[in-house]
Design an enzyme around this catalytic site. Structure first.
Site, PDB file in Angstrom:
ATOM      1  N   GLY A 122       0.921  -1.200   0.348  1.00 23.40           N
ATOM      2  CA  GLY A 122      -0.086  -0.209   0.244  1.00 23.40           C
ATOM      3  C   GLY A 122       0.745   1.414  -0.165  1.00 23.40           C
ATOM      4  O   GLY A 122       1.439   1.648   0.489  1.00 23.40           O
ATOM      5  N   GLY A 188      23.342  -7.229  22.128  1.00 26.67           N
ATOM      6  CA  GLY A 188      22.157  -6.417  22.541  1.00 26.67           C
ATOM      7  C   GLY A 188      22.186  -7.097  23.475  1.00 26.67           C
ATOM      8  O   GLY A 188      20.723  -8.161  23.796  1.00 26.67           O
ATOM      9  N   HIS A 451      -6.361 -16.506  48.759  1.00 30.29           N
ATOM     10  CA  HIS A 451      -4.916 -17.256  49.025  1.00 30.29           C
ATOM     11  C   HIS A 451      -4.914 -19.160  48.910  1.00 30.29           C
ATOM     12  O   HIS A 451      -6.476 -19.263  48.770  1.00 30.29           O
ATOM     13  CB  HIS A 451      -4.945 -17.021  50.520  1.00 30.29           C
ATOM     14  CG  HIS A 451      -3.608 -17.435  51.077  1.00 30.29           C
ATOM     15  ND1 HIS A 451      -2.929 -17.046  50.807  1.00 30.29           N
ATOM     16  CD2 HIS A 451      -4.114 -19.084  51.718  1.00 30.29           C
ATOM     17  CE1 HIS A 451      -2.153 -18.838  51.791  1.00 30.29           C
ATOM     18  NE2 HIS A 451      -2.948 -19.505  52.125  1.00 30.29           N
TER      19      HIS A 451
END
Ligand code: FAD
Ligand code: AMP
Length: 475
Positions: A122, A188, A451
């Site tokens: 596009g 990195g 819990h």
């Protein structure tokens, strides 16, 4: 088929496809154009996230973590496994199936919302005309009342180091290895580098991660980053900080990587090199002449806080605009824009974008780190709760890490919540909701948590901020 649409979305990743679906839900006529092609040439919606990012990486992280747990944790449950072995081909096939289910699912969602899928390129032209070139080369001229640009991002290459798709790869290539490299180097130590490094380390690769910065995870809370570094080392990830990679060369004996650290120039020979030094916006071939859409100096499409570009009724969302490159950030922007186009209310709260690193332990946070709050000069308090004190975490054999809350000392407003530990990415949802509603730490303290669950760590961290924790001593 009509060539006129209320909305044309260019880009079918996690920013673009939700924008198209919401536009369809809003009874607008909408097309979504996407040019993604997989390695085998097949087109697929879903963009980087579904095809080459979030989804395949999480599939491999899950599989590799299971192997790691089977090797290192099952014995303490009293489970003895004989003959455990890795079948990487099956692991990769499972990943591919998950990716395919997810990407095909988008076509079903498009059908349900009345979105016209257009697979190909596009290009926005002046006056919100869009030139569509299908994968077979056929061109169509389309016209839209509104255009949403969602063209995403691409991996940043390292200058002088060419990807060859085999020995020197980007993050996508690193998800496709057909065998476990003996020696692996990841350049990195950002989120992507740490996740990929974890996958291959767990599967057996000797893994070195080279990071130019002196600090690991500088964007995370300092205590969290410190705890993370300890666990990455325990996993055997050899993370070298202050190591700036200058170049790499493929030779017959392996990839020779050279980097500079405090001691001078160093080198390393590995079988595979993964370059994960960040991503940059992708807008190649997106904009024709005279569209009025501008890019900033880093190549991002310029938008205002509502994702409007400089051209009337042209919007941009996701990785191709400012802000963190995260799928959920793009999704919220896409949906908000589609609502604004329909005249509805659309809002993205950029202060409550959660960050998650899917390593083990998992890391997640929302809001400001303690260091950021301290630097702002605002008086604050903190409360922490270690998973070692959580009954559920002990039952899960997952006691590494903690939950930490940072709140304003006077107003008690929650400023940030940081979790390193089991299911951190799930636990952070409660923190996001709390901050979205501007909750105080007292609001969390007075909220009942089931819990025994991991979420009690969030509850207890909030209580600890006022030295009222029940399950740990208050200091
Ligand atoms: P993209 O996903 O890049 O999609 C853009 C799409 O637009 C692509 O399909 C592209 O082909 C298409 N396109 C571009 N230009 C045109 C054009 N002119 N015509 C037609 N089509 C075009 N984020 C998270 O939130 N969580 C994670 O766990 C996570 N893990 C990741 C792991 C890896 C290894 C990587 C690489 C990324 C990860 N991310 C994660 C980031 C996430 O993938 C991106 O933030 C997200 O994909 C951005 O969505 P987007 O829609 O903006 O762009
Ligand atoms: P992110 O931007 O979160 O994906 O992380 C990318 C990481 O790569 C950052 O932490 C950078 O500091 C690091 N990085 C970038 N260039 C180099 C380089 N040449 N050598 C080593 N690390 C690098």
């Amino acid at each position: 088929m009509s060539d006129n649409f209320d909305v044309i979305v260019i880009g079918g990743g996690p920013a673009g496809y939700p924008a198209a679906i919401r536009a369809g839900q809003n009874k607008l006529s909408v097309a979504c154009i996407d040019e993604w092609k997989n390695r085998d040439g097949s087109p697929a919606f879903g963009g980087t996230c579904l095809n080459a990012g979030c989804i395949p990486s999480k599939a491999l992280l899950e599989s590799s973590e299971l192997l790691h747990r089977a090797q290192h944790e099952f014995a303490s449950h009293g489970l003895k496994l004989a003959g455990l072995s890795l079948d990487l081909a099956t692991m990769q096939k499972r990943k591919a199936t998950i990716v395919r289910q997810s990407t095909l699912g988008i076509l079903t969602l498009f059908k349900g919302a009345g979105v016209v899928p257009l697979q190909g390129h596009g290009r926005l032209l002046a006056g919100r005309k869009v030139e569509f070139t299908s994968h077979d080369g056929t061109k169509r001229s389309l016209q839209a009342k509104h255009v949403v640009l969602a063209s995403g991002s691409e991996p940043m290459p390292l200058r002088g180091v060419a990807f060859d798709g085999e020995r020197v790869v980007d993050s996508w290539g690193a998800l496709e290895f057909s065998e476990v490299p003996k020696r692996l180097c990841v350049i990195g130590a950002g989120v992507i580098g740490l996740e990929l490094g974890s996958v291959w380390r767990r599967l057996g690769a000797e893994t070195v991660v080279l990071e130019a910065l002196e600090q690991l995870l500088p964007m995370a809370d300092g205590q969290v980053a410190k705890e993370a570094a300890r666990h990455f080392r325990k996993l055997g990830l050899d993370i070298r900080l202050g190591a700036k990679v200058g170049g790499a060369e493929v030779r017959p004996d392996g990839v020779h990587v050279s980097y500079t650290d405090a001691k001078g120039v160093q080198s390393l020979v590995v079988d595979r090199l993964v370059v994960a030094i960040g991503r940059r916006p992708f807008t190649a071939g997106l904009l024709g002449e005279g569209t009025g859409v501008a890019l900033d100096e880093r190549g991002f499409i310029q938008v205002d806080e509502h994702c409007r570009t400089g051209a009337a009724d042209v919007w941009a969302v996701g990785d191709c605009v400012r802000g963190p490159m995260l799928a959920h950030k793009g999704k919220e922007e896409g949906v908000a824009v589609a609502d604004r186009i329909a005249g509805l209310y659309g809002e993205v709260n950029y202060r409550t974008i959660p960050s998650v690193i899917y390593t083990a332990p998992e890391i997640a946070w929302v809001g400001q780190t303690e260091e950021q709050v301290k630097a702002s000069g605002r008086p604050y308090k903190t409360g922490s709760f270690p998973f070692a004190a959580s009954a559920r975490a002990r039952a899960m054999e997952a006691t590494a890490g903690f939950c930490k809350i940072v709140a304003d000392a006077a107003s008690d407003e929650i400023l940030g919540i940081h979790v390193i530990g089991p299911m951190a990415g799930e636990l952070i949802a409660e923190a996001v909701l709390a901050m979205e509603y501007s909750a105080s730490s007292e609001d969390l303290q007075r909220t009942m948590h089931a819990h025994p669950t991991l979420s009690e760590a969030v509850h207890e961290a909030a209580l600890a901020a006022d030295k009222r924790a029940i399950d740990i001593p208050n200091r």
